[in-house]
Motif scaffolding. Sequence first.
Motif, PDB file in Angstrom:
ATOM      1  N   ARG A   7      46.296  23.415  45.389  1.00 50.01           N
ATOM      2  CA  ARG A   7      46.213  23.409  43.930  1.00 50.01           C
ATOM      3  C   ARG A   7      44.815  23.837  43.535  1.00 50.01           C
ATOM      4  NH1 ARG A   7      44.613  19.103  40.576  1.00 50.01           N
ATOM      5  NH2 ARG A   7      44.564  17.878  42.466  1.00 50.01           N
ATOM      6  N   ARG A   9      42.537  25.292  39.773  1.00 50.30           N
ATOM      7  CA  ARG A   9      42.589  25.271  38.309  1.00 50.30           C
ATOM      8  C   ARG A   9      41.699  26.381  37.763  1.00 50.30           C
ATOM      9  NH1 ARG A   9      44.553  22.084  34.418  1.00 50.30           N
ATOM     10  NH2 ARG A   9      43.359  21.778  32.520  1.00 50.30           N
ATOM     11  N   ARG A  45      51.608  29.683  38.261  1.00 45.50           N
ATOM     12  CA  ARG A  45      50.630  29.220  37.276  1.00 45.50           C
ATOM     13  C   ARG A  45      51.347  28.503  36.157  1.00 45.50           C
ATOM     14  NH1 ARG A  45      48.561  30.729  32.551  1.00 45.50           N
ATOM     15  NH2 ARG A  45      49.419  32.842  32.502  1.00 45.50           N
ATOM     16  N   ASP A  49      46.720  25.482  35.555  1.00 42.91           N
ATOM     17  CA  ASP A  49      46.960  24.970  36.900  1.00 42.91           C
ATOM     18  C   ASP A  49      47.645  26.012  37.781  1.00 42.91           C
ATOM     19  OD1 ASP A  49      45.927  22.325  36.505  1.00 42.91           O
ATOM     20  OD2 ASP A  49      47.699  21.933  35.275  1.00 42.91           O
TER      21      ASP A  49
END
Length: 114
Positions: A7, A9, A45, A49
């Motif tokens: 993950r 950002r 996406r 995120d």
Amino acid sequence: MQRIALRTRLRPGAEETYDKEHAVIPADLEAEMREAGVHTWKIWRDGLDLFHYVEVDDYAALQDRLRGSAANQAWQLQMNRLLDGDFDPAATGLRMVWEMGDPGQGRAPTTKEK
């Protein structure tokens, strides 16, 4: 083969730039990744995120190989300017909590199946 989830950002306002620049990765980087055992790398996406799904022979070996790659270093510089915090090459991935597999796998046989 390992399945890894990561993950990251984006910085606010970087969504359109990220989508445009990440639509295609450099051919030399893709070739190095494939030679290092990457079978699949997908990114989704949701707003800021990013969720990455990777199928690779050995994720730690991939990280070691890419650490010294000029193509990867250039790509990380290009992409990291769009991220809220640099991509951590030492990341080992998200811990899997649950998975729905193929029907019938991982369950006890019924009386009729015994």
